[in-house]
Design a protein around this motif. Sequence first.
Motif, PDB file in Angstrom:
ATOM      1  N   ALA A 116     -66.211  -5.141  24.705  1.00  0.00           N
ATOM      2  CA  ALA A 116     -66.446  -3.853  24.047  1.00  0.00           C
ATOM      3  C   ALA A 116     -65.182  -3.278  23.434  1.00  0.00           C
ATOM      4  N   ASP A 117     -64.013  -3.572  24.045  1.00  0.00           N
ATOM      5  CA  ASP A 117     -62.784  -2.998  23.498  1.00  0.00           C
ATOM      6  C   ASP A 117     -62.275  -3.769  22.277  1.00  0.00           C
ATOM      7  N   TRP A 118     -63.067  -4.734  21.811  1.00  0.00           N
ATOM      8  CA  TRP A 118     -62.772  -5.403  20.545  1.00  0.00           C
ATOM      9  C   TRP A 118     -63.519  -4.739  19.381  1.00  0.00           C
ATOM     10  N   ILE A 119     -64.256  -3.667  19.654  1.00  0.00           N
ATOM     11  CA  ILE A 119     -65.131  -3.044  18.659  1.00  0.00           C
ATOM     12  C   ILE A 119     -64.631  -1.652  18.289  1.00  0.00           C
ATOM     13  N   THR A 120     -64.621  -1.362  16.994  1.00  0.00           N
ATOM     14  CA  THR A 120     -64.323  -0.028  16.474  1.00  0.00           C
ATOM     15  C   THR A 120     -65.533   0.436  15.680  1.00  0.00           C
ATOM     16  N   LEU A 121     -66.012   1.638  15.962  1.00  0.00           N
ATOM     17  CA  LEU A 121     -67.158   2.191  15.236  1.00  0.00           C
ATOM     18  C   LEU A 121     -66.684   3.031  14.062  1.00  0.00           C
ATOM     19  N   GLY A 122     -67.464   2.981  12.977  1.00  0.00           N
ATOM     20  CA  GLY A 122     -67.098   3.726  11.781  1.00  0.00           C
ATOM     21  C   GLY A 122     -68.258   4.493  11.198  1.00  0.00           C
ATOM     22  N   ASN A 123     -67.930   5.514  10.428  1.00  0.00           N
ATOM     23  CA  ASN A 123     -68.918   6.294   9.691  1.00  0.00           C
ATOM     24  C   ASN A 123     -69.253   5.523   8.409  1.00  0.00           C
ATOM     25  N   GLY A 124     -69.995   4.428   8.599  1.00  0.00           N
ATOM     26  CA  GLY A 124     -70.177   3.446   7.547  1.00  0.00           C
ATOM     27  C   GLY A 124     -68.998   2.501   7.533  1.00  0.00           C
ATOM     28  N   SER A 125     -69.149   1.343   6.876  1.00  0.00           N
ATOM     29  CA  SER A 125     -68.014   0.415   6.836  1.00  0.00           C
ATOM     30  C   SER A 125     -66.915   0.923   5.917  1.00  0.00           C
ATOM     31  N   ASN A 126     -67.232   1.846   4.983  1.00  0.00           N
ATOM     32  CA  ASN A 126     -66.169   2.491   4.198  1.00  0.00           C
ATOM     33  C   ASN A 126     -65.132   3.115   5.116  1.00  0.00           C
ATOM     34  N   ASP A 127     -65.610   3.766   6.162  1.00  0.00           N
ATOM     35  CA  ASP A 127     -64.723   4.395   7.138  1.00  0.00           C
ATOM     36  C   ASP A 127     -63.838   3.349   7.806  1.00  0.00           C
ATOM     37  N   ILE A 128     -64.408   2.210   8.141  1.00  0.00           N
ATOM     38  CA  ILE A 128     -63.640   1.118   8.753  1.00  0.00           C
ATOM     39  C   ILE A 128     -62.519   0.674   7.815  1.00  0.00           C
ATOM     40  N   LEU A 129     -62.820   0.530   6.524  1.00  0.00           N
ATOM     41  CA  LEU A 129     -61.818   0.091   5.552  1.00  0.00           C
ATOM     42  C   LEU A 129     -60.681   1.099   5.452  1.00  0.00           C
ATOM     43  N   GLU A 130     -61.026   2.380   5.428  1.00  0.00           N
ATOM     44  CA  GLU A 130     -60.005   3.431   5.367  1.00  0.00           C
ATOM     45  C   GLU A 130     -59.174   3.464   6.645  1.00  0.00           C
ATOM     46  N   ILE A 131     -59.839   3.343   7.792  1.00  0.00           N
ATOM     47  CA  ILE A 131     -59.129   3.337   9.071  1.00  0.00           C
ATOM     48  C   ILE A 131     -58.120   2.187   9.111  1.00  0.00           C
ATOM     49  N   ALA A 132     -58.554   1.014   8.682  1.00  0.00           N
ATOM     50  CA  ALA A 132     -57.664  -0.142   8.693  1.00  0.00           C
ATOM     51  C   ALA A 132     -56.443   0.093   7.809  1.00  0.00           C
ATOM     52  N   ALA A 133     -56.668   0.637   6.624  1.00  0.00           N
ATOM     53  CA  ALA A 133     -55.545   0.895   5.722  1.00  0.00           C
ATOM     54  C   ALA A 133     -54.537   1.853   6.354  1.00  0.00           C
ATOM     55  N   HIS A 134     -55.022   2.922   6.949  1.00  0.00           N
ATOM     56  CA  HIS A 134     -54.129   3.919   7.557  1.00  0.00           C
ATOM     57  C   HIS A 134     -53.452   3.388   8.821  1.00  0.00           C
ATOM     58  N   ALA A 135     -54.133   2.497   9.525  1.00  0.00           N
ATOM     59  CA  ALA A 135     -53.574   1.980  10.780  1.00  0.00           C
ATOM     60  C   ALA A 135     -52.486   0.943  10.553  1.00  0.00           C
ATOM     61  N   PHE A 136     -52.568   0.181   9.456  1.00  0.00           N
ATOM     62  CA  PHE A 136     -51.703  -0.986   9.320  1.00  0.00           C
ATOM     63  C   PHE A 136     -50.706  -0.921   8.166  1.00  0.00           C
ATOM     64  N   ALA A 185     -64.592  -1.211  -4.823  1.00  0.00           N
ATOM     65  CA  ALA A 185     -63.712  -0.140  -5.300  1.00  0.00           C
ATOM     66  C   ALA A 185     -62.939   0.549  -4.187  1.00  0.00           C
ATOM     67  N   VAL A 186     -63.473   0.562  -2.970  1.00  0.00           N
ATOM     68  CA  VAL A 186     -62.812   1.273  -1.880  1.00  0.00           C
ATOM     69  C   VAL A 186     -61.478   0.630  -1.506  1.00  0.00           C
ATOM     70  N   TYR A 187     -61.292  -0.651  -1.776  1.00  0.00           N
ATOM     71  CA  TYR A 187     -60.006  -1.289  -1.483  1.00  0.00           C
ATOM     72  C   TYR A 187     -58.895  -0.620  -2.301  1.00  0.00           C
ATOM     73  N   ALA A 188     -59.164  -0.398  -3.574  1.00  0.00           N
ATOM     74  CA  ALA A 188     -58.186   0.272  -4.431  1.00  0.00           C
ATOM     75  C   ALA A 188     -57.996   1.721  -4.011  1.00  0.00           C
ATOM     76  N   LEU A 189     -59.089   2.405  -3.666  1.00  0.00           N
ATOM     77  CA  LEU A 189     -58.998   3.813  -3.264  1.00  0.00           C
ATOM     78  C   LEU A 189     -58.198   3.971  -1.973  1.00  0.00           C
ATOM     79  N   ALA A 190     -58.457   3.091  -1.002  1.00  0.00           N
ATOM     80  CA  ALA A 190     -57.739   3.175   0.272  1.00  0.00           C
ATOM     81  C   ALA A 190     -56.248   2.907   0.070  1.00  0.00           C
ATOM     82  N   THR A 191     -55.931   1.959  -0.797  1.00  0.00           N
ATOM     83  CA  THR A 191     -54.531   1.639  -1.088  1.00  0.00           C
ATOM     84  C   THR A 191     -53.843   2.805  -1.793  1.00  0.00           C
ATOM     85  N   GLN A 192     -54.522   3.340  -2.791  1.00  0.00           N
ATOM     86  CA  GLN A 192     -53.953   4.453  -3.567  1.00  0.00           C
ATOM     87  C   GLN A 192     -53.761   5.689  -2.705  1.00  0.00           C
ATOM     88  N   GLY A 193     -54.674   5.934  -1.786  1.00  0.00           N
ATOM     89  CA  GLY A 193     -54.589   7.112  -0.929  1.00  0.00           C
ATOM     90  C   GLY A 193     -53.402   7.098   0.006  1.00  0.00           C
TER      91      GLY A 193
END
Length: 368
Positions: free
Chosen positions: A86-106, A121-129
């Motif tokens: 279970a501790d290998w799992i992260t829940l997100g508000n949609g997978s968009n949220d997961i993509l944003e979380i990953a960008a901010h975390a790493f 498109a979210v890959y570019a948005l997360a990077t730009q943000g």
Amino acid sequence: MSKNIGPEYVRAIAPYQSGKPIAEVAREFGLDEAAIVKLASNENPYGMPESAKQAMIAAIDDLGRYPDANGFELKAVLSKRYDVPADWITLGNGSNDILEIAAHAFVEHGQSVVYSQYSFAVYALATQGLGARHIVVPAQAYGHDLDAMAAAIADDTRLVFIANPNNPTGTFLTAAQLEAFLQKVPQHVVVVLDEAYNEFLSADDQYESTAWVRQYPNLVVSRTLSKAYGLAGLRIGFAIAQPALTDLMNRIRQPFNVNSLAQAAAIAALNDKDFLEQSARNNAAGYQQFTQAFAQLGLEYVPSHGNFVLVKVGDDDGAGARVNLALLKQGVIVRPVGSYGLPQWLRISIGLPQENAIFIAALTKALA
């Protein structure tokens, strides 16, 4: 107010453009909402499963309290399904949220992120943000060129985004191609494998990427329940990665980011095998319906492994917008992809047979 408020890299962001809502099209063109067909946002044409609706009804009485911030019961279902702790799992508000979380975390400001041309498109948005540096690798046959992406990883690269199948083009990478790529990526570079459309893959194409998570400590596998499971409006996704990564992601993740109704519906939907199989059958039949029509109309399309098809509707750069407008006037909503650098193309979500037929008739008229 000063025009210089906020970082320049944030002011440079072009906001994400979602598919037009049915109500908006009805107002704009004076149409009956009930007669409009929406094939724009890769949603499940069956809506949400009845099992999920009943689970939500049962959860209503507890809405006066905060949801389980750790999603214990949902993680237990996911843990069993994918055979990970279970501790290998992260829940997100949609997978968009997961993509944003990953960008901010790493990724830190100024470091680089690698992703493909014509990818989500979210890959570019997360990077730009983040004020991070974009390394956009030219596509190969409208999909990921993994050899070029591996070569593009720089000293300051901390994250690579890969979508499989890819949105909006529908292209697919085999398990062998992906694993060969993972073997080339330095350990300090995190790879996010975005599998939003995984459930639509044929039996021959299916692979289990979560097994790679055990082998590659820098891999994050992202999934969503918005597509095949029909829960787009509830916004729920999840990631699977080793604890060193999930620990960082959960430090960034907003508390209570997945609401109680979404958690209840997700548990039910994940256990609803019949609904998932029905959705896959409809998708396969709809794909044949679309591609046969495109062939008859002499239209080029990209072979797709998702629940949508990218089709070229003209040779000039105004073709996509022009045909899209003609479809809207007939009450058919699809997705123009000019913002992806594909102004001659439209992305069409696969609907129910009658919805697909209405679109095909409208497209034939629009092209005439």
